[in-house]
Write an enzyme that holds these catalytic residues in place. Structure first.
Site, PDB file in Angstrom:
ATOM      1  N   ASP A   1       0.833  -1.199   0.000  1.00  9.83           N
ATOM      2  CA  ASP A   1       0.000   0.000   0.000  1.00  9.83           C
ATOM      3  C   ASP A   1       0.869   1.250   0.000  1.00  9.83           C
ATOM      4  OD1 ASP A   1      -2.303   1.870   0.905  1.00  9.83           O
ATOM      5  OD2 ASP A   1      -3.284  -0.080   0.741  1.00  9.83           O
TER       6      ASP A   1
ATOM      7  N   HIS B   1      -3.704   5.880   3.907  1.00 10.19           N
ATOM      8  CA  HIS B   1      -4.420   4.685   3.472  1.00 10.19           C
ATOM      9  C   HIS B   1      -3.763   3.405   3.980  1.00 10.19           C
ATOM     10  CE1 HIS B   1      -6.001   1.696   0.525  1.00 10.19           C
ATOM     11  NE2 HIS B   1      -7.082   2.430   0.612  1.00 10.19           N
TER      12      HIS B   1
ATOM     13  N   SER C   1     -33.381  29.966  11.033  1.00  9.75           N
ATOM     14  CA  SER C   1     -34.015  30.048   9.712  1.00  9.75           C
ATOM     15  C   SER C   1     -33.439  28.987   8.778  1.00  9.75           C
ATOM     16  CB  SER C   1     -33.808  31.440   9.107  1.00  9.75           C
ATOM     17  OG  SER C   1     -34.500  32.425   9.846  1.00  9.75           O
TER      18      SER C   1
END
Length: 747
Positions: free
Chosen positions: A147, A222, A387
């Site tokens: 990897d 990763h 709102s």
């Protein structure tokens, strides 16, 4: 290696352009690119001799020792024989014509493709009787991670409570930028990096300015993520600002990690790139070093026209599997589109991704007191009634408003300032959420609700800004409320972690799907679990005797429901009940996989029959497996390949196929068959009862499949189950009727 029993979860993924002169037949200035010259099974046990033979082959081609040395990128000399070299097209063609060469292919590029997981699968460390504890948490197993490298200071690599390094380990810890042997320990026992193929393609790569490290240290997280899931050590009291708090650990927290960095970050392109030449070299080294499992969460696009020996990962994986190493790859992240699954070779375990029984619910209360449960990782303070706006053209205004998340940037600040904004998107959640939050925050908004296709990739937004994801149905409900109310308001509460029922398991929307786009009769995916997870079980097995018993134990024991017995759904648009093209054999069931009763064995002979059936020539097969091979005439049927699944992509009238079952349970066992046929399909199994005893351990059966459909159909699904008083072994049936072929040869 001595026989042993353990379990490991492995999660879940590009070459050279050089200009110069050739001393052999090539025109001056011809472009040289990295080519992989594959020679099959190595013919000598001395790796130095193997490498020397590679140099001699290049020398004879290029004309001088110096040119051969300059051309060589990698020599593959442990698991198989071959090399990567810088060659022109004419040189590549010339060397491909040599009788000892199986094939020559240009290098290609791949790209990289949790705390609750193990409890979800019934492997809680608190339960002293489960498989995890029975196998000492995988302490004698070595997981090779190919990897992006790792961050060795991460607590997941702590060696607390871990014994000596397994005696079969022959690897090492390679020094480089900000990395040396002191970064390895009894947990992270090996670390190497491979960059020659990458550098050959990326000549402008700047070592000094690059954010990446020229060492096993990973800039991209990763590799650390994958290693953590596979075998991360215990890290207690871990959470994200109170969400999902608990102990982080990998599937086998005492297993050892060996890292092989092959993927490199390109700063200018903001991508991570992995050369297949570097990947093959890493696999070759890992075979030599003594890993028990290889995990490659890598994939490539587009699909290439071969599934086995001409695919770099598949080639290395074949030799690894022959030597008893289980190879696990990701199915890919190109879902929910069909025929997007990658890593298709039948000797690779290919894993899909599912969600867990965990949800990060984020309550939103509308002004009409209706509560909408969105998904987010928001840990900030409650946003009181504020709102709520959906930016759109009011009809008689010249202002250009848009409720599309990607177009929020063009809205005036007055539209969103001090408000929570609703928008709609067709983009993947992880991208659209981040962008929409950034646009709204920049405009002075207080929060954003993103409505899109169902998905499950969540991440916190910048500065803990409230950004909540909902599907189109809930988004439309919120929009109708806004349009029916003169002063719409909303309250957003912090996210909460919900575990267990009623959260359902779903195949992740990004998870790649079948059917197999290259060899339609071979079901891929193998099975699924969250991200790239897979259970590896080795139970008193001779590693060189039965190279796929592990895979088939998992397949035969997999769940077709979630652990609570509920149906698995597939995310996408629309959501649908998951089928074998989504989850393969099903959801990993680790406890049952240790005692499945029966398995559909696959060995070297089966793979040879497979390669003959799909048309590979005998000389290539012989060099791949290291012995002479003659395919039968007529060639065998791919439908007889002994997979724990049956996929018939082109049923016209009827077909009969064969499967063989091996008894791995009690010697005296009797199994009876039950068939759930696909719609409009008749399935007959002969015999209907299988009897095993001390002398009969393998029994074959035939399956006759016919159709009543009179038109070409899509795939219909069913199942075939063998049961005794204890075990049930189920495999999926996938059948497509094809009365008229989609193409034909007029000649």
């Amino acid at each position: 290696m001595s026989n042993h029993r353990t379990s490991i979860f492995v999660v879940l993924s590009l070459v050279i352009i050089l200009n110069g002169q050739s001393s052999f037949l090539a025109r001056a200035g011809a472009e040289r690119k990295v080519h992989i010259v594959y020679l099959g099974e190595k013919q000598h046990d001395d790796p130095e001799f193997v490498t020397e033979s590679h140099h001699r082959m290049l020398w004879s081609l290029l004309g001088s020792k110096e040119d051969a040395h300059d051309s060589m990128v990698h020599s593959f000399r442990h698991g198989f024989s071959g090399f990567a070299a810088k060659l022109t097209e004419s040189q590549a063609k010339k060397i491909a014509d040599l009788p000892e060469v199986v094939h020559v292919i240009p290098d290609r590029f791949y790209k990289p493709a949790t705390t609750r997981t193990w409890d979800y699968l019934g492997l809680s460390a608190a339960n002293p009787k489960n498989l995890l504890n029975e196998t000492n948490m995988g302490e004698q197993m070595i997981i090779g991670i190919i990897d992006t490298g790792v961050w060795p200071e991460s607590e997941v690599f702590n060696e607390n409570g871990i014994g000596p390094v397994p005696s079969h380990w022959k690897g090492g810890c390679e020094s480089g930028e900000d990395f040396n042997s002191s970064h390895c320990n009894k947990k992270l026992i090996g670390a190497k990096y491979f960059i020659n193929g990458f550098l050959a393609e990326n000549e402008s790569f700047n070592f000094t300015e690059s954010l990446d490290f020229i060492s096993p240290r990973g800039y991209n997280g990763h590799g650390t993520h994958v290693a953590t899931i596979a075998g991360g050590s215990y890290v207690p009291n871990t959470s994200y600002k109170g969400l999902a708090g608990g102990t982080v650990r990998g599937g086998a927290p005492r297993a050892r990690i060996a890292v092989y960095k092959t993927c490199w970050y390109l700063d200018d392109l903001d991508i991570t790139s992995c050369s297949s030449a570097d990947i093959l070299k890493a696999m070759d080294e890992a075979i030599h070093d003594g890993v028990d499992v290889l995990s490659l969460s890598l994939g490539f696009e587009p699909l290439y026209p071969e599934t086995d020996v001409r695919d770099g990962i598949a080639t290395g994986a074949f030799h690894a599997v022959l030597k008893g190493i289980t190879v696990v790859c990701a199915a890919g992240n190109a879902g929910p589109a069909a025929q997007t699954v990658t890593n298709l070779a039948p000797w690779i375990i290919t894993v899909a991704a599912t969600t867990l029984d965990r949800s990060f619910v984020t309550p939103m209360t509308l002004g009409n007191n209706k509560v909408i449960l969105g998904q987010a990782i928001y840990t900030g303070p409650e946003v009181g009634f504020t709102s709520l706006v959906y930016p759109e053209n009011p009809g008689n205004s010249n202002e250009s408003f848009s409720g599309t998340c990607e177009r929020l940037l063009i809205n005036s600040n007055s539209t969103m300032a001090g408000k929570v904004v609703l928008c709609f998107t067709e983009s993947p959640y992880s991208i659209s959420v981040t962008r929409a939050a950034r646009y709204v925050k920049r405009a002075g908004g207080l929060g954003v609700i993103i409505s899109g296709q169902p998905g499950n990739v969540l991440r916190p937004c910048l500065d803990d800004f409230p950004c909540v994801a909902v599907d189109y149905e809930l988004g439309t409900d919120i929009l109708f409320y806004i349009r029916s109310n003169g002063s719409p308001i909303v309250k957003i509460q912090p996210s909460r972690t919900l575990i267990g029922q009623p959260v359902g398991t779903k195949v992740a929307s990004f998870s790649s799907r079948g059917p197999n786009p290259i060899s339609a009769a071979i079901l891929k995916i193998s099975y699924c679990h969250y991200r790239f997870l897979i259970l590896f079980i080795q139970s008193k097995l001779d590693k060189n005797k039965n190279i796929d018993d592990i895979d088939n134990r998992l397949y035969s024991a997999a769940w077709r429901t979630d652990p609570f017995g509920e149906q698995i759904f597939a995310e996408g648009s629309p959501r649908k009940p998951a089928d074998p093209f989504d989850y393969g054999g099903g959801l990993v069931n680790p406890e049952k996989a240790t005692k499945p009763g029966l398995v559909y064995d696959l060995g070297l002979e089966d793979y040879v029959l497979y390669m003959c059936s799909v048309g590979y020539n005998e000389s290539s097969i012989s060099q791949l497996v290291g012995k002479g091979t003659t395919c039968s005439n007529p060639k065998p049927s791919v439908l007889d390949f002994n997979l724990p699944s049956i996929t018939i992509p082109n049923l016209k009238d009827e077909v009969t196929l064969t499967r063989i079952l091996t008894n791995v349970g009690p010697l005296d066992s009797v199994y009876k068959v039950t068939v759930e046929p696909p719609l409009g399909i008749q399935v007959t199994v002969t015999p209907e009862t299988l009897v095993f005893n001390s002398t009969t351990k393998r029994v074959s059966f035939k399956v006759r499949v016919s159709t009543t459909h009179k038109i070409n159909t899509g795939y219909y699904f069913g199942s075939l189950t063998w049961s005794d008083s204890v075990n049930s072994v189920t495999i999926p049936l996938s059948v497509r009727t094809q009365i008229m072929p989609y193409y034909y040869d007029e000649n």
